[in-house]
Design an enzyme around this catalytic site. Structure first.
Site, PDB file in Angstrom:
ATOM      1  N   ASN A 142       0.793  -1.240   0.000  1.00  0.00           N
ATOM      2  CA  ASN A 142       0.000   0.000   0.000  1.00  0.00           C
ATOM      3  C   ASN A 142       0.825   1.290   0.000  1.00  0.00           C
ATOM      4  O   ASN A 142       0.290   2.350  -0.315  1.00  0.00           O
ATOM      5  CB  ASN A 142      -1.004  -0.012   1.160  1.00  0.00           C
ATOM      6  CG  ASN A 142      -0.345   0.010   2.497  1.00  0.00           C
ATOM      7  OD1 ASN A 142       0.752  -0.502   2.676  1.00  0.00           O
ATOM      8  ND2 ASN A 142      -1.006   0.604   3.467  1.00  0.00           N
ATOM      9  N   LYS A 174      12.769  -7.080  -0.043  1.00  0.00           N
ATOM     10  CA  LYS A 174      11.755  -7.814  -0.812  1.00  0.00           C
ATOM     11  C   LYS A 174      10.466  -7.009  -0.774  1.00  0.00           C
ATOM     12  O   LYS A 174       9.787  -6.933   0.248  1.00  0.00           O
ATOM     13  CB  LYS A 174      11.474  -9.201  -0.211  1.00  0.00           C
ATOM     14  CG  LYS A 174      10.609 -10.030  -1.156  1.00  0.00           C
ATOM     15  CD  LYS A 174       9.716 -11.024  -0.466  1.00  0.00           C
ATOM     16  CE  LYS A 174       8.400 -10.479  -0.036  1.00  0.00           C
ATOM     17  NZ  LYS A 174       7.485 -10.057  -1.120  1.00  0.00           N
ATOM     18  N   GLY A 193       3.368  -5.068   7.318  1.00  0.00           N
ATOM     19  CA  GLY A 193       2.348  -5.859   6.627  1.00  0.00           C
ATOM     20  C   GLY A 193       1.251  -6.261   7.594  1.00  0.00           C
ATOM     21  O   GLY A 193       0.999  -5.576   8.591  1.00  0.00           O
ATOM     22  N   GLY A 199       3.079 -10.903  10.245  1.00  0.00           N
ATOM     23  CA  GLY A 199       4.009 -10.348  11.228  1.00  0.00           C
ATOM     24  C   GLY A 199       4.245 -11.298  12.396  1.00  0.00           C
ATOM     25  O   GLY A 199       5.388 -11.505  12.815  1.00  0.00           O
ATOM     26  N   GLU A 213       5.606  -3.581  11.834  1.00  0.00           N
ATOM     27  CA  GLU A 213       4.538  -2.563  11.781  1.00  0.00           C
ATOM     28  C   GLU A 213       3.365  -3.214  11.066  1.00  0.00           C
ATOM     29  O   GLU A 213       3.505  -3.660   9.930  1.00  0.00           O
ATOM     30  CB  GLU A 213       5.005  -1.315  11.030  1.00  0.00           C
ATOM     31  CG  GLU A 213       5.948  -0.432  11.816  1.00  0.00           C
ATOM     32  CD  GLU A 213       5.378   0.114  13.106  1.00  0.00           C
ATOM     33  OE1 GLU A 213       4.140   0.118  13.265  1.00  0.00           O
ATOM     34  OE2 GLU A 213       6.163   0.501  13.977  1.00  0.00           O
ATOM     35  N   CYS A 247      -2.805   1.727   6.813  1.00  0.00           N
ATOM     36  CA  CYS A 247      -2.798   1.119   8.146  1.00  0.00           C
ATOM     37  C   CYS A 247      -3.356   2.104   9.168  1.00  0.00           C
ATOM     38  O   CYS A 247      -3.843   1.700  10.221  1.00  0.00           O
ATOM     39  CB  CYS A 247      -1.388   0.699   8.516  1.00  0.00           C
ATOM     40  SG  CYS A 247      -0.194   2.018   8.262  1.00  0.00           S
ATOM     41  N   GLN A 284      -8.529  -8.211  -2.838  1.00  0.00           N
ATOM     42  CA  GLN A 284      -8.878  -7.183  -1.843  1.00  0.00           C
ATOM     43  C   GLN A 284     -10.312  -6.704  -2.053  1.00  0.00           C
ATOM     44  O   GLN A 284     -11.047  -6.462  -1.089  1.00  0.00           O
ATOM     45  CB  GLN A 284      -7.893  -6.017  -1.942  1.00  0.00           C
ATOM     46  CG  GLN A 284      -8.080  -4.944  -0.880  1.00  0.00           C
ATOM     47  CD  GLN A 284      -7.845  -5.429   0.541  1.00  0.00           C
ATOM     48  OE1 GLN A 284      -6.840  -6.068   0.826  1.00  0.00           O
ATOM     49  NE2 GLN A 284      -8.788  -5.150   1.433  1.00  0.00           N
ATOM     50  N   GLU A 322      -9.583  -5.499  10.734  1.00  0.00           N
ATOM     51  CA  GLU A 322      -9.118  -4.549   9.717  1.00  0.00           C
ATOM     52  C   GLU A 322      -9.690  -4.964   8.352  1.00  0.00           C
ATOM     53  O   GLU A 322      -9.438  -6.072   7.881  1.00  0.00           O
ATOM     54  CB  GLU A 322      -7.584  -4.559   9.657  1.00  0.00           C
ATOM     55  CG  GLU A 322      -7.036  -3.499   8.717  1.00  0.00           C
ATOM     56  CD  GLU A 322      -5.510  -3.543   8.608  1.00  0.00           C
ATOM     57  OE1 GLU A 322      -4.955  -4.632   8.439  1.00  0.00           O
ATOM     58  OE2 GLU A 322      -4.894  -2.468   8.697  1.00  0.00           O
ATOM     59  N   GLU A 377       9.827   3.137  13.920  1.00  0.00           N
ATOM     60  CA  GLU A 377      10.422   3.530  12.646  1.00  0.00           C
ATOM     61  C   GLU A 377      10.396   5.045  12.504  1.00  0.00           C
ATOM     62  O   GLU A 377       9.617   5.735  13.163  1.00  0.00           O
ATOM     63  CB  GLU A 377       9.635   2.924  11.485  1.00  0.00           C
ATOM     64  CG  GLU A 377       9.657   1.408  11.503  1.00  0.00           C
ATOM     65  CD  GLU A 377       9.351   0.807  10.144  1.00  0.00           C
ATOM     66  OE1 GLU A 377      10.277   0.708   9.331  1.00  0.00           O
ATOM     67  OE2 GLU A 377       8.201   0.432   9.904  1.00  0.00           O
TER      68      GLU A 377
HETATM   69  P1  NAD Z   1       1.019  -9.054   3.972  1.00  0.00           P
HETATM   70  O1  NAD Z   1       1.284  -9.430   5.381  1.00  0.00           O
HETATM   71  O2  NAD Z   1       0.172  -9.960   3.162  1.00  0.00           O
HETATM   72  O3  NAD Z   1       2.394  -8.926   3.169  1.00  0.00           O
HETATM   73  C1  NAD Z   1       3.410  -8.061   3.608  1.00  0.00           C
HETATM   74  C2  NAD Z   1       4.740  -8.555   3.055  1.00  0.00           C
HETATM   75  O4  NAD Z   1       5.053  -9.811   3.676  1.00  0.00           O
HETATM   76  C3  NAD Z   1       4.727  -8.811   1.543  1.00  0.00           C
HETATM   77  O5  NAD Z   1       5.956  -8.421   0.986  1.00  0.00           O
HETATM   78  C4  NAD Z   1       4.561 -10.317   1.475  1.00  0.00           C
HETATM   79  O6  NAD Z   1       5.035 -10.871   0.262  1.00  0.00           O
HETATM   80  C5  NAD Z   1       5.384 -10.757   2.674  1.00  0.00           C
HETATM   81  N1  NAD Z   1       5.113 -12.124   3.172  1.00  0.00           N
HETATM   82  C6  NAD Z   1       3.958 -12.821   3.087  1.00  0.00           C
HETATM   83  N2  NAD Z   1       4.117 -14.046   3.654  1.00  0.00           N
HETATM   84  C7  NAD Z   1       5.389 -14.104   4.117  1.00  0.00           C
HETATM   85  C8  NAD Z   1       6.148 -15.082   4.802  1.00  0.00           C
HETATM   86  N3  NAD Z   1       5.644 -16.276   5.120  1.00  0.00           N
HETATM   87  N4  NAD Z   1       7.430 -14.804   5.146  1.00  0.00           N
HETATM   88  C9  NAD Z   1       7.962 -13.597   4.846  1.00  0.00           C
HETATM   89  N5  NAD Z   1       7.296 -12.634   4.176  1.00  0.00           N
HETATM   90  C10 NAD Z   1       6.025 -12.878   3.824  1.00  0.00           C
HETATM   91  O7  NAD Z   1       0.446  -7.562   3.982  1.00  0.00           O
HETATM   92  P2  NAD Z   1      -0.071  -6.699   2.731  1.00  0.00           P
HETATM   93  O8  NAD Z   1      -1.400  -7.230   2.320  1.00  0.00           O
HETATM   94  O9  NAD Z   1       1.003  -6.555   1.705  1.00  0.00           O
HETATM   95  O10 NAD Z   1      -0.222  -5.254   3.392  1.00  0.00           O
HETATM   96  C11 NAD Z   1      -1.360  -4.842   4.064  1.00  0.00           C
HETATM   97  C12 NAD Z   1      -1.125  -4.846   5.558  1.00  0.00           C
HETATM   98  O11 NAD Z   1      -0.009  -4.022   5.872  1.00  0.00           O
HETATM   99  C13 NAD Z   1      -2.291  -4.262   6.339  1.00  0.00           C
HETATM  100  O12 NAD Z   1      -2.555  -5.060   7.468  1.00  0.00           O
HETATM  101  C14 NAD Z   1      -1.786  -2.892   6.769  1.00  0.00           C
HETATM  102  O13 NAD Z   1      -2.405  -2.373   7.915  1.00  0.00           O
HETATM  103  C15 NAD Z   1      -0.334  -3.178   6.976  1.00  0.00           C
HETATM  104  N6  NAD Z   1       0.462  -1.946   6.937  1.00  0.00           N
HETATM  105  C16 NAD Z   1       0.989  -1.472   8.110  1.00  0.00           C
HETATM  106  C17 NAD Z   1       1.731  -0.289   8.126  1.00  0.00           C
HETATM  107  C18 NAD Z   1       2.331   0.227   9.402  1.00  0.00           C
HETATM  108  O14 NAD Z   1       3.312   0.965   9.331  1.00  0.00           O
HETATM  109  N7  NAD Z   1       1.801  -0.132  10.553  1.00  0.00           N
HETATM  110  C19 NAD Z   1       1.926   0.424   6.939  1.00  0.00           C
HETATM  111  C20 NAD Z   1       1.352  -0.089   5.763  1.00  0.00           C
HETATM  112  C21 NAD Z   1       0.642  -1.279   5.776  1.00  0.00           C
END
Ligand code: NAD
Length: 482
Positions: free
Chosen positions: A150, A173, A226, A231, A250, A284, A331, A383, A462
Site C-alpha cells: 500500500n 523484498k 504488513g 508479522g 509494523e 494502516c 482485496q 481490519e 520507525e
Molecule cells: P502481507 O502481510 O500480506 O504482506 C506483507 C509482506 O510480507 C509482503 O511483501 C509479502 O510478500 C510478505 N510475506 C507474506 N508471507 C510471508 C512469509 N511467510 N514470510 C515472509 N514474508 C512474507 O500484507 P499486505 O497485504 O502486503 O499489506 C497490508 C497490511 O499491511 C495491512 O494489514 C496494513 O495495515 C499493513 N500496513 C501497516 C503499516 C504500518 O506501518 N503499521 C503500513 C502499511 C501497511
C-alpha cells in the site's frame, strides 16, 4: 514492457526463475511491466553480496553515507512526477496521493543523509576511579526488509534510508503486487555511488523469497511491515532462529476517530472522509471506526454521506479522481464480504458498498458507510483495509474513549473537538502510538517517529531520530587509564 525487470544483487541486474506481470488496478488491460521473481537461491546470493560489502560500508565516513543518501533523495525528488505516475499506475492511489508519497520518500533520504552526519555517542564518568566509559552505536550487519503493497515507495524508503545511514547492508523484498516502485528505487540506488552489494533487491512472493529471508542465518535483523498474521509468523521465526534475529513489525490498525458534540462539523467530516476513505481506505492508519457522540451524530452522518456521494471514484491517473480503485480482485472481494457481513451483523448501510463500472476495467468500489454499529461487531474489530467506514454512536466523551481503546490494535487515534480539556485528556489516554487532534488519523510527517502499540506494532519505532534504535546496536566500552 518486453524486457523483464531484473533483481539487483551484488551490483548486477540478475534474472529470476520466472517473471510476473504488474497489473494496473485502474485498468487491468494495462500491464505496467514484467518483473522477475527470485527464490531462495537469489536470497542466498544477495545475503552473500551484502555480507561481503558490510566490512567496508560500515566503516565509511559519515560524509560518504550522507552523499549517497542525498544523491538518492535528490533524484527521487527530481523525478517526482514520473515516479508518482508509476506509483499510481501500479497501486491505484490517485496521482495527487502518488506524488505526495514520492515526495515523502525523497525527503526521507534527505533527512537520513543529515542523520548520518549526526551519529555520535556518550562519554560517561565511571563510578570507579581511573576508568572512563564510552557508549557508542554500531551497525548491525545484513538487514532483511519485507514491505507491503500500500506504500510501494515510502515504506521501502523509510527502512532503507536509516539502514544505510547507520552503516548496514540491505536485502529488500517488496510486495509481489507492486514491484515497480521498488525496482525504480533500486535503479536510482544503483547509480548513486553506493558500493556494490550494500543494497540488494530480490522480488517475488512472501512464501518463498520472504520466508527464505526470515530463515536465513546470516540476516541479522528483519524489518517488516504488513498484516498481523504474517508479522506474528515472522516474529516467531526470528526469535526461534540461531542466532536470534532482531525484529521490528509494523502491522494493521482499526483506528478510531472520535467526534464530540462540540466539534466543528465541517472539519470533522473532512477528517473522517480523508482519514477513512482517501487512498481507497488502504492505509494502516485509516480511521475505520468513527465514534460519534449522540448530539452531533445525525448531522455528522448526513454530511458525511453527502460528501461520499459527491466523491469521484475512477481511474487513478484521471485529474478529477478523488478515490482510485481497490488494489486487486482479492482485496475487492474481501471488502465486499465485509460490506455484506456488516449488514448481516445488523449495522445500517447508509451508502456505497457496490462495485462501480468505469470506462476501464478496474476494481472500483463505492465508499461505504455503516451506522448503528456496535464495537463488538466484526466490522468494528477486524481490519477491512478498504473504503468502508463504521459509525458507532456513543453517549459522551468517557464512553467514546473507552470504545476507542477497546480494540486489539493501537496504531493511530483521532479526536475532533473544540475542547482543550477533552483534546488533552485524549492525547494522554488514547492507547496508540499516534494521536491526532482535529486532523486525519494518517501519520504523514517524514521526520518524526511512526508506529503503534498493542497488536499494531512490535519492536523499535520507525522513522525520525527514533529509527537509530532498530538500525544500530549499542556498545559500552570501559577504559582503565590508571
Ligand atoms: P502481507 O502481510 O500480506 O504482506 C506483507 C509482506 O510480507 C509482503 O511483501 C509479502 O510478500 C510478505 N510475506 C507474506 N508471507 C510471508 C512469509 N511467510 N514470510 C515472509 N514474508 C512474507 O500484507 P499486505 O497485504 O502486503 O499489506 C497490508 C497490511 O499491511 C495491512 O494489514 C496494513 O495495515 C499493513 N500496513 C501497516 C503499516 C504500518 O506501518 N503499521 C503500513 C502499511 C501497511
Amino acid at each position: 514492457m518486453d524486457d523483464i525487470k531484473a533483481n539487483f544483487i551484488g551490483g548486477e541486474w540478475v534474472a529470476g526463475h520466472d517473471a510476473a506481470p504488474n497489473v494496473n488496478p485502474s485498468d487491468t488491460s494495462d500491464i505496467v511491466g514484467l518483473y522477475a521473481r527470485g527464490g531462495s537461491a537469489e536470497v542466498d546470493q544477495a545475503v552473500a553480496a551484502a555480507e561481503r560489502a558490510f566490512a567496508a560500508w560500515s566503516r565509511t565516513t559519515p560524509q560518504q553515507r550522507h552523499d549517497v543518501l542525498k544523491t538518492i533523495g535528490d533524484e527521487i525528488l527530481t523525478r517526482r512526477d514520473e515516479l508518482g505516475r508509476l506509483l499510481s499506475r501500479e497501486e491505484g492511489k490517485t496521482l495527487a496521493e502518488g506524488l505526495g508519497e514520492v515526495g515523502r520518500a525523497g525527503q526521507i533520504f534527505l533527512f537520513f543523509a543529515g542523520e548520518a552526519l549526526r551519529s555520535g555517542g556518550e562519554v560517561i564518568a565511571s563510578t570507579r576511579p581511573g576508568l572512563g566509559i564510552e557508549v557508542t552505536r554500531e551497525a548491525l550487519g545484513v538487514i532483511g526488509m519485507i514491505t507491503p503493497w500500500n506504500f510501494p515507495i515510502a515504506i521501502p524508503a523509510w527502512k532503507i534510508a536509516p539502514a544505510l545511514a547507520y552503516g548496514n547492508c540491505v536485502v529488500l523484498k517488496p510486495a509481489d503486487l507492486v514491484p515497480g516502485c521498488a525496482h525504480a528505487l533500486a535503479e536510482i540506488i544503483a547509480r548513486s555511488g553506493l558500493p556494490a552489494g550494500v543494497f540488494n533487491l530480490v522480488m517475488g512472493p512472501g512464501s518463498t523469497v520472504g520466508q527464505a529471508m526470515v530463515d536465513h542465518p546470516r540476516i541479522v535483523a528483519i524489518s517488516f511491515t504488513g498484516s498481523v498474521a504474517t508479522g506474528r509468523r515472522i516474529a516467531k521465526a526470528c526469535t526461534a532462529s540461531v542466532p536470534l534475529k532482531k525484529v521490528q513489525l509494523e502491522m494493521g490498525g482499526k483506528n478510531p476517530l472520535v467526534v464530540l458534540d462540540d466539534a466543528d462539523l465541517d472539519l470533522a467530516v473532512e477528517c473522517a472522509v480523508n482519514g477513512t476513505f482517501f487512498s481507497t481506505g488502504q492505509r494502516c492508519t485509516a480511521s475505520s471506526r468513527l465514534i460519534v457522540t449522540a448530539g452531533i451524530h445525525d448531522r455528522f452522518v448526513a454530511a458525511t454521506a453527502r460528501r461520499l456521494a459527491a466523491l469521484v471514484v475512477d481511474h487513478a491517473l484521471k485529474p478529477a479522481t478523488q478515490i482510485g480503485p481497490v488494489v486487486d480482485e482479492g482485496q475487492l472481494q474481501q471488502d465486499l464480504s465485509y460490506v455484506s457481513l456488516g449488514q448481516t451483523e445488523g449495522a445500517q448501510l447508509v451508502c456505497g458498498g457496490q462495485v462501480l463500472n468505469r470506462d476501464t476495467a478496474g476494481f472500483y468500489l463505492a465508499p461505504a458507510l455503516f451506522t448503528e454499529a456496535d464495537n463488538r461487531m466484526r466490522i468494528a474489530r477486524e481490519e477491512i483495509f478498504g473504503p468502508v467506514g463504521v459509525v458507532i454512536r456513543v453517549g459522551d466523551y468517557d464512553e467514546a474513549l473507552a470504545v476507542a481503546n477497546d480494540t486489539e490494535f493501537g496504531l493511530s487515534a483521532g479526536i475532533c473537538t473544540s475542547s482543550l480539556k477533552y483534546a488533552s485528556h485524549f492525547k494522554r489516554n488514547a492507547e496508540t502510538g499516534l494521536v491526532m487532534v482535529n486532523t486525519a488519523t494518517a501519520g504523514i510527517d517524514y521526520h518524526v517517529p511512526f508506529g503503534g502499540r498493542k497488536g499494531s506494532s512490535y519492536g523499535a519505532r520507525e522513522q525520525g531520530r527514533a529509527a537509530v534504535e532498530f538500525y544500530t546496536t549499542v556498545k559500552t566500552a570501559y577504559t582503565f587509564a590508571g
